[in-house]
Design an enzyme around this catalytic site. Sequence first.
Site, PDB file in Angstrom:
ATOM      1  CE1 TYR A   5      -4.124  -2.459   5.377  1.00  0.00           C
ATOM      2  CE2 TYR A   5      -3.225  -0.266   4.978  1.00  0.00           C
ATOM      3  CZ  TYR A   5      -3.792  -1.439   4.502  1.00  0.00           C
ATOM      4  OH  TYR A   5      -4.009  -1.589   3.158  1.00  0.00           O
ATOM      5  CB  SER A  58      -0.883  -0.008   1.250  1.00  0.00           C
ATOM      6  OG  SER A  58      -1.475   1.250   1.483  1.00  0.00           O
TER       7      SER A  58
END
Length: 274
Positions: free
Chosen positions: A155, A142
Amino acid sequence: MNVQGKTVLITGASRGIGRAIALELAQQGAKKLLLVARDRQRLDEVGREIEAFGTQVVTLALDLSQIVEVNIAIAQAWRNHGPIHLLVNCAGVAHQAPFLKTQLPDVQQEIAINLMGMYTMTRLVARRMAAQREGTIVNVSSLMGKIAAPTMATYSATKFAIVGFTQALRGELAEHNIKVMALLPSLTDTDMVRELHWFRWVVPMTPQKVAKGLVAGLNRESPEILVGWQSHLAVWCDRIAPWLLEKILLMAAPLSKYKQKQYRRLRQAALTSR
């Protein structure tokens, strides 16, 4: 890498980016897709869509945190449907909370699926790719694997780890003729993301755009595939002026109303003192 005529295994294939990648690779002429996710019903729905393109589909309903089951299923899949030419590790979960309010079960789930699930699948497939001396592995990280953000600490940690893991394997597996790449999309409009509080000023992209970005990156054999102008801008800003990006992220973060008021007071005080 040209995916035409290839066999591909995709985790997290029942929805979001994984589903979009599966459909895009089918349109690009992949011969066979092995789709992995926990939700069998959704997997079957995606499988029926893909079969319309003439691509063979195998669905594997697996929880990547269950290592023994995954080992058995992948060994059987390789024996019955292999060899696998491309692995796309796309399965992932995200929980959002200020660090001091995080819940341990949420943290454990993110680490188990985002990191350990990817590690388990990569280890199983890479060993077999090394034996056949051919293969490509794409680990979906990401933009938060390059730039961490408030309220997304765990995350971000897992996505940073994926980038490091990918970089390490790239050199290590090169002698076996295995290419290892990272896909780094910015905010993408998926079921998972819709449950989060979005950061201000960030414009989400579609899963289809991410999938097309992956195909373009495969064709270029890019070690890291950044998707979207926001990703390129943020990474550039982090290199040139990391202090500025940190302030922007704090301003953009979905903070509590109290924190927003506090930040506005601090900002106003800073402006007044100039």
